[in-house]
Design an enzyme around this catalytic site. Structure first.
Site: not given
Length: 472
Positions: A188, A292
């Site tokens: 991320e 994810e």
């Protein structure tokens, strides 16, 4: 097992047969996260408090006891039984180097990765290594072990070099290891521009390729792996692009299909939101991986509330959609104290009994970002404070939501939560080192965990490629 390679839009084995990497993330193990293990704040702060409050011997018992118990061969055997082909292992750069001695690597950092990879090899499961907390922090959030709410990786050349050299060190160690599917360079990232992300990726891939030309490199998009326009790297071979696909439905739905406020959500909504993030990846001549996603459950494990059942139904649709678009995927997360995991600490074990008041306090205050879901008593107070202040400023050009978000992330989820960490650590003040280790084993070893059976059934069906069972 064969070293995997990318051929066009497929990941293939040594015989050229397509392989689908689908399974789970080992979140909270080698990069600890507060909602997964039950503590407050960030891992680095927790380590400082445990060392100060409990002393050196119990410090090592606490963290090594946790890591030893959390993942072992029994976990891989279970995952293999339900059809998992891949696990993503997030790790923290602090496993290998200290900020006070950068560039000097502690070889003990490989210990838990090596034993996990050995167990994965035995089970026939591939491992993706994920740098979840990078030197200087790739984003502002707690899950990159960031206690300050400021990302420095993009503004400090020394941090960028440290990240590059750490990956070179890791790639050299795992060169030729067939159980390693590849390297997830950054979890991320939140770079100020896509070009800055491109530049960093190109530099880090080049360093890896110098010592390990064969393993796949997994690249996430910008803005927490949600934006891909302009993502362009010089290295075209053996690249997989990765998105993260969390949704309001699997986090907050009370009914499914049904309404969340003024928003109607159903399978078509789930598909639209998936494509909003992933259309760019699908259009590339590379495989696409959802690194994810996952649902949040608020009730006791295996005592399903209507809301929990609705989120599970939405998750089943989400998995069907991923499979329909030929996505590789790893759900967040495999094991925890009761929020998301397939395997959950027994609510009656000693560890859970001791931290139960802390878990209740965290929910009341809303100190964990993942549990608070932008709500909670403290978040409400900050939002009201900003509204009062903006009324005095009387300038509507200011972004009030950004101000609130910054104060909450830095003031509550980081600073305030870290200040409360001693309350959690004090739960264990009367225990010896041996008792702490025994407590961790009872709480986190697979043989002692409770399986969230209906979640496992949904995932198992998706791993087999069949329509997921629908909860009623």
């Amino acid at each position: 097992m064969d070293l995997l390679q990318v051929k066009g839009k497929h990941i293939v084995d040594g015989s050229g047969r397509p392989v689908h990497l689908r399974g789970v993330c080992f979140g909270g193990w080698l990069n600890m996260e507060n909602f997964i293990a039950g503590y407050l704040g960030t891992e680095d702060n927790l380590r400082q408090v445990v060392r100060r409050e409990l002393g050196e011997e119990r410090y090592h018992a606490f963290f090594e006891g946790f890591r030893d118990a959390f993942i072992g061969p029994d976990d891989f055997a279970f995952l293999r039984r339900i059809g998992v082909t891949a696990v993503r292992i997030p790790f923290n750069y602090r496993m290998f180097e200290s900020d006070m001695n950068p560039g000097t690597y502690d070889e003990r950092g490989f210990h838990h990765l090596d034993r996990a990879i050995a167990a994965a090899r035995e089970a026939g499961i591939y491992v993706i290594l994920d740098l979840h907390a990078a030197p200087g922090w790739q984003n502002e959030h707690w899950h990159s072990d960031n206690a300050h709410g400021v990302s420095l990786l993009w503004h400090d050349r020394n941090y960028q070099i440290r990240g590059r050299e750490l990956w070179r060190h890791i790639a050299r160690h795992y060169r030729g290891e067939p159980a390693v599917a590849g390297y997830n360079l950054l979890n991320e990232p939140n770079a100020p521009s896509i070009q800055m992300l491109n530049d960093l990726y190109n530099e880090w891939i080049a360093a890896i390729r110098e010592v390990d030309p064969d393993h796949i490199v997994f690249l996430e998009g910008n803005n927490f792996s949600r934006e891909f326009a302009g993502l362009e790297v010089d290295f075209k071979d053996n690249i997989v692009f990765s998105s993260h696909n969390y949704t309001i439905v699997t986090h907050r739905a009370r009914m499914y299909p049904g309404w969340i406020g003024d928003l109607y959500v159903d399978r078509s909504f789930m598909e639209r939101t998936f494509l909003e993030v992933s259309r760019w990846l699908i259009e590339q001549d590379h495989p696409a991986w959802v690194g994810e996603f996952g649902a949040l459950f608020d009730g006791p494990v295996n005592q399903w509330s209507n809301s929990d059942a609705a989120r599970l139904k939405a998750l089943a649709d989400q998995l069907d959609i991923f499979n329909a678009y030929d996505q590789h995927w790893t759900i967040w997360t495999y094991k925890d104290v009761g929020v998301q995991g397939l395997a959950v600490s027994d609510p009656n074990c000693e560890y859970m009994r001791r931290i139960r008041p802390i878990l209740a306090l965290k929910r009341r205050l809303g100190t964990d970002a993942w549990l608070a879901r932008e709500e909670g008593w403290l978040v409400g107070r900050v939002r009201a404070l900003v509204e009062d202040a903006m009324a005095m400023v009387d300038d509507f050009s200011l972004d009030r939501q950004r101000i609130v978000r910054g104060l909450v992330e830095r003031g509550i989820f980081s600073y305030f939560a870290n200040q409360l960490a001693p309350l959690y650590v004090n739960c264990f003040a009367d225990l010896t080192a041996n008792e702490i280790r025994e407590m961790m084993t009872e709480a986190f070893a697979f043989s002692h965990c409770v399986i969230r059976q209906r979640l496992v059934e949904v995932i198992e069906a998706a791993l087999k490629g069949s329509p997921a069972p629908r909860s009623t």
